[in-house]
Enzyme design. Sequence first.
Site, PDB file in Angstrom:
ATOM      1  N   GLY A 190      42.227  38.320  41.356  1.00  0.00           N
ATOM      2  CA  GLY A 190      41.905  38.593  40.068  1.00  0.00           C
ATOM      3  C   GLY A 190      40.711  39.534  39.878  1.00  0.00           C
ATOM      4  O   GLY A 190      40.179  39.748  40.948  1.00  0.00           O
ATOM      5  N   PRO A 191      40.243  39.959  38.784  1.00  0.00           N
ATOM      6  CA  PRO A 191      39.114  40.591  38.618  1.00  0.00           C
ATOM      7  C   PRO A 191      37.955  39.855  38.941  1.00  0.00           C
ATOM      8  O   PRO A 191      37.826  38.895  38.917  1.00  0.00           O
ATOM      9  CB  PRO A 191      38.985  41.026  37.139  1.00  0.00           C
ATOM     10  CG  PRO A 191      40.377  40.249  36.401  1.00  0.00           C
ATOM     11  CD  PRO A 191      41.044  39.351  37.399  1.00  0.00           C
ATOM     12  N   PRO A 192      36.605  40.602  39.140  1.00  0.00           N
ATOM     13  CA  PRO A 192      35.502  40.004  39.574  1.00  0.00           C
ATOM     14  C   PRO A 192      34.960  39.136  38.657  1.00  0.00           C
ATOM     15  O   PRO A 192      35.233  39.261  37.260  1.00  0.00           O
ATOM     16  CB  PRO A 192      34.652  41.436  39.775  1.00  0.00           C
ATOM     17  CG  PRO A 192      35.436  42.421  39.953  1.00  0.00           C
ATOM     18  CD  PRO A 192      36.712  42.129  39.425  1.00  0.00           C
ATOM     19  N   GLY A 193      34.289  37.875  39.047  1.00  0.00           N
ATOM     20  CA  GLY A 193      33.895  37.205  38.269  1.00  0.00           C
ATOM     21  C   GLY A 193      34.588  36.113  37.718  1.00  0.00           C
ATOM     22  O   GLY A 193      34.344  35.318  36.534  1.00  0.00           O
ATOM     23  N   GLY A 251      35.923  33.381  39.224  1.00  0.00           N
ATOM     24  CA  GLY A 251      35.456  32.218  39.987  1.00  0.00           C
ATOM     25  C   GLY A 251      36.532  31.898  40.819  1.00  0.00           C
ATOM     26  O   GLY A 251      36.779  30.918  41.406  1.00  0.00           O
ATOM     27  N   LYS A 252      37.018  32.928  41.646  1.00  0.00           N
ATOM     28  CA  LYS A 252      37.897  32.811  42.738  1.00  0.00           C
ATOM     29  C   LYS A 252      37.295  32.068  43.941  1.00  0.00           C
ATOM     30  O   LYS A 252      37.673  31.108  44.656  1.00  0.00           O
ATOM     31  CB  LYS A 252      38.492  34.099  43.125  1.00  0.00           C
ATOM     32  CG  LYS A 252      39.183  34.859  42.201  1.00  0.00           C
ATOM     33  CD  LYS A 252      39.758  36.169  42.611  1.00  0.00           C
ATOM     34  CE  LYS A 252      38.624  37.209  42.975  1.00  0.00           C
ATOM     35  NZ  LYS A 252      37.873  37.766  41.896  1.00  0.00           N
ATOM     36  N   THR A 253      36.083  32.830  44.154  1.00  0.00           N
ATOM     37  CA  THR A 253      35.237  31.998  45.370  1.00  0.00           C
ATOM     38  C   THR A 253      34.549  30.648  45.074  1.00  0.00           C
ATOM     39  O   THR A 253      34.721  29.614  46.030  1.00  0.00           O
ATOM     40  CB  THR A 253      33.795  32.856  45.893  1.00  0.00           C
ATOM     41  OG1 THR A 253      34.499  34.293  45.881  1.00  0.00           O
ATOM     42  CG2 THR A 253      33.250  32.437  46.935  1.00  0.00           C
ATOM     43  N   SER A 259      52.723  53.471  32.130  1.00  0.00           N
ATOM     44  CA  SER A 259      52.692  52.437  30.919  1.00  0.00           C
ATOM     45  C   SER A 259      52.081  53.355  29.597  1.00  0.00           C
ATOM     46  O   SER A 259      52.101  52.859  28.570  1.00  0.00           O
ATOM     47  CB  SER A 259      51.786  51.405  31.011  1.00  0.00           C
ATOM     48  OG  SER A 259      50.474  51.442  31.265  1.00  0.00           O
ATOM     49  N   LYS A 305      46.546  43.240  28.646  1.00  0.00           N
ATOM     50  CA  LYS A 305      46.562  44.288  27.386  1.00  0.00           C
ATOM     51  C   LYS A 305      46.663  43.740  26.024  1.00  0.00           C
ATOM     52  O   LYS A 305      45.952  44.381  25.191  1.00  0.00           O
ATOM     53  CB  LYS A 305      47.745  45.294  27.651  1.00  0.00           C
ATOM     54  CG  LYS A 305      48.081  46.063  28.937  1.00  0.00           C
ATOM     55  CD  LYS A 305      49.352  46.833  29.008  1.00  0.00           C
ATOM     56  CE  LYS A 305      49.376  47.777  30.281  1.00  0.00           C
ATOM     57  NZ  LYS A 305      50.571  48.199  30.553  1.00  0.00           N
TER      58      LYS A 305
END
Length: 809
Positions: free
Chosen positions: A389-392, A394-396, A713, A756
Site C-alpha cells: 500500500g501507499p506510504p503512511g 500503517g503497514k509497519t 487507463s 480513482k
Amino acid sequence: MSMSDEAQDIRTESALASEVGTEISVDSDVDEESVLELPASLPILPLKNTVLFPFLLSPLLVNSDRSKKLIDEVLLAPQRLLVCTAVNNDTEESPGPDDVYCVGTVMRIAKMLKFPDDSYRLLVQGLARVEIEGFETEDPFLRGRIRKLAETGDGDSVEVTALVRNISQEFGALVAESSRLSDELQVFASNLDDPSKLADLVGSNLEFDVAGKQAILEKLDVPARLKMVADELVRERDAKRVESEIRDKVQDDIGKSQRDYMLRQQLEAIRQELGEVEGTQSDADRLREKIEAAGLPEEALKQATRELDRLDQMPTAAAEHGVILTYLEWMADLPWAELSEDRLDVAEARRILDEDHYGLDKVKERIVEYIAVLSLKRDLKGPILCFVGPPGTGKTSLGRSIARALGRSFHRISLGGIRDEAEIRGHRRTYVGALPGRVIQGIRRAGTRNPVFLFDEVDKVGSDFRGDPSSALLEVLDPEQNGTFSDHYLEISFDLSQVLFIATANVMDPVPAALRDRMEVIELPGYTEEEKIEIAKQFLVPRQVEQNGIGNIGFELPEETLRALIHSYTREAGVRNLEREVGAIARKIARRVAEDGLEGPTVIEPAALADLLGPVKFEPEIAERVAQPGVAVGLAWTPAGGDILFVESTRMPGKGALKLTGSLGDVMRESAEAARSWLRSRTDEFGVEPEMADASDVHLHVPAGAVPKDGPSAGVAMVTSLASLLTGRPVYPDVAMTGEITLRGKVLPVGGIKEKVLAAKRAGIRRVVLPERNRKDVDEVPREQLEGLELEYVGMIDDALRHTLTPPA
C-alpha cells in the site's frame, strides 16, 4: 592487478581472467613487428606502485575518469598503443609531467573487460622501452613525444652466458621456496633464450620497490641489467632463508606455549584434587552447561560438542580461540526450544487490533482467521503475509499490533537499500568479524522461536556483486523450506517454520516473481476522507497532544477543521502528512502556552489554519477546469493513492500529425494513437470534414510534465479530449473518466478503481464514467463515499462520449 592513477593494490593476472564483466572484444592477432613501428607520440598512462616491462603480459585495473578517457581513445586506434610509466612520488592528485618517470614501456591492449561498477580491466602486452622526450598535452590525459630506446652490450659473451645460467638456477630455487610465485614462472624462465627478456621477467617478479624496478627498466646495457637482477636475486634468497629460520623459531615457541598450557592445566587439576585451591570455571565448561540447557537439536548438539572439544584443547592465546568462543556463545544463546505462549482468544485479538488501528478490515480478518485455525491446530506453520500500500497507511505499525494481539515478540528488519546476501544469510566464519545474518540475529533478540518478523520495504532490496538478498529471502519466506533454514555462520539448520513473517511494500512491481509467489499479498489501498477523520480523532490528535504537552488546556480540532486540513494541506493516501500537520498545529499552541500563558479550552477553527500553517498548499482540482473544447478529466492510480489528471488537446494548421507531450510512456502514447485512429475512422458520424483532419496537426498534452505517466487507463479521457476538440463540443465540467480503448471502439477494464473513485470524490466530481467490466470493483468502495457520485458504466466509446460531451449547439 596494476591500477592506474588511484591504484592502491596489485592483483594477479589470474584474477583478471576469473572476474566477470562486459568484454569488449579486441583482436589479439596483431603482428608484433608491425607494432614496433612506433608513432612519434602516444597517450601516457601513469601507474602507481607498478612498473611494467617489455614482452610481458600484465593486467591493469582502471578506475579514474581521466584514465578511462585515455583507454577509450587508445581503443579507437588501429594498433591500440599507449605508454605506461611509473609515478615517482606519493601525489594524491592526478599525476602530471613532473610526477612520472621519463622512461616507460609501450604497451598494446590485448583485451578489455568493462564491469558493472564502470571500471575497466585490461590485459596489456609490453612491446618496447621508450623515453618520453616531452609532453604535448595534459588534459584530458597526458600525451607525449617518445623515442624508442635500443639495448646495448654483447648478449653472446661468456659473462652473459654465466649470468643467465646463474639467474635461471637461483630463480628456480626462489620459486620453489616461495608461495608467492607459481611453478610455471620457473618453467617459463628456463625456456627463455633471450638474456634481456630473462632479466625483465625475473626483475618484474622480485620484491623490488618502484624505484628498484624502474632502475632495471632504465638499464639499457643487458649485461649490467643481468648483474643487477642477479645481485637482487641473491639478496632475496638470503632474506627468504632468514624468514624461514624465524618462522621455525616461532613455531617452536608456539609448541612450547602449548606444552606449558597443558602442564598448567594438569597442575590446576592436581591442586583441585588436593583441595589446595578452588578452581574457577573455564569458558568451555561454562558454555557446555549453557548448551546442555539450551535444548539443541541433534545436529546442532553434535556441532557444538565438536567445537567445545576443540576449545578445550586450544590455548587462550590462540587466534582461533576467540572465533570458536563467539560461535559457541551464539549457539548457546539461540532459542532452539523456546516458544512463547500464543493468545488464542479471538475476541481479545480483534479488540487489540481495533484498538491500535482504524479500518483495515481485510488484514484484521486474515489475522483473526489465523488465530482461529491456530487454536484448532497448534502445529500450524506461520503464514507469509505481504502488506502492499501507499506510504503512511500503517503497514509497519500493523505488524507490531499483530504481535501484541498474538502475545508474541516482535522484530523488525528494514530491507531498504540492502545489497549484500550476507545480510540475510550471514558471513562464513573464515572472515574476520563474521556474524550470523539479520534473521538469526533477530531470533536471538526475540528470545523465542515463534516471534512476529517484519521485513520492511521488501520492494527496496537491491543487488550487486555481493549477491542478491531477494534470492536469499526465497528460503526464508517459503513455508516448505524455512523449517531447515541454513545460515552461513552457523552452518547448521534452524527451524523458522513457527515464525509469522510479514513483509511490507509500496508497490509489488520491483519484487521478483519467485519471491512474490511465496507471499500472500494483502493490499492496503489507502484511507477515505471519513477514515482519515476518524483516525485523526482516535489516534493522531491524542498522540500529538501528549507529545507536545498540551493535554491540560482542552486542545480540540473539530471535524470541520480536520476536513479542511485534509483538503487544503495534505494530498496522500495515508495519514503521515496529516499527522505532521496536526503536530505543527500542536507545537504552535504549545509555544503560545509557554510564551503567552494561553489557557484552555482551545478549539481550532478552519479559519485559523492559514494563521497556524500558512497559505493553503493544495487548491481543489475542480478549480483548474476550463469550459472549452479539447479538455477532459481522467483518473489515475499512483503509489500514493488515486488522483485526477487533465488531458488537453489543441489543433493547428499542418499535415495531420499528432504531437504528444507530458512525459508520457509508450503505453500511453499508443492509447493516444488508438484514440486518434478511431476518431478518424468515424469523422462522418461526428460531422467532421476529413479535409480538416488531414490539414490539421493535433497536439495532445497531459499537464504536470515533470511527472512520468504511463498505462492504458487514460484511453477514454484521450478520445474524449480529441472528440471534443474536433467537434467543438466541451466536456461536461463535473465528469471524470477512466478506461482502456481499442480500435474497434470497445472500453476495457482497468485497475485501481477504488483509488480513482475516491480521487474523483475528493476533487468534487459528480459523475464518473467507468468500464462496464469494472462494475464489480466498485463494491470495494465504502457506500458513504459513493453518496453524491453518479457512476456511468460503458462498454463502447460511443457510450462514453454520450456521457462526457455536451450536446451539439
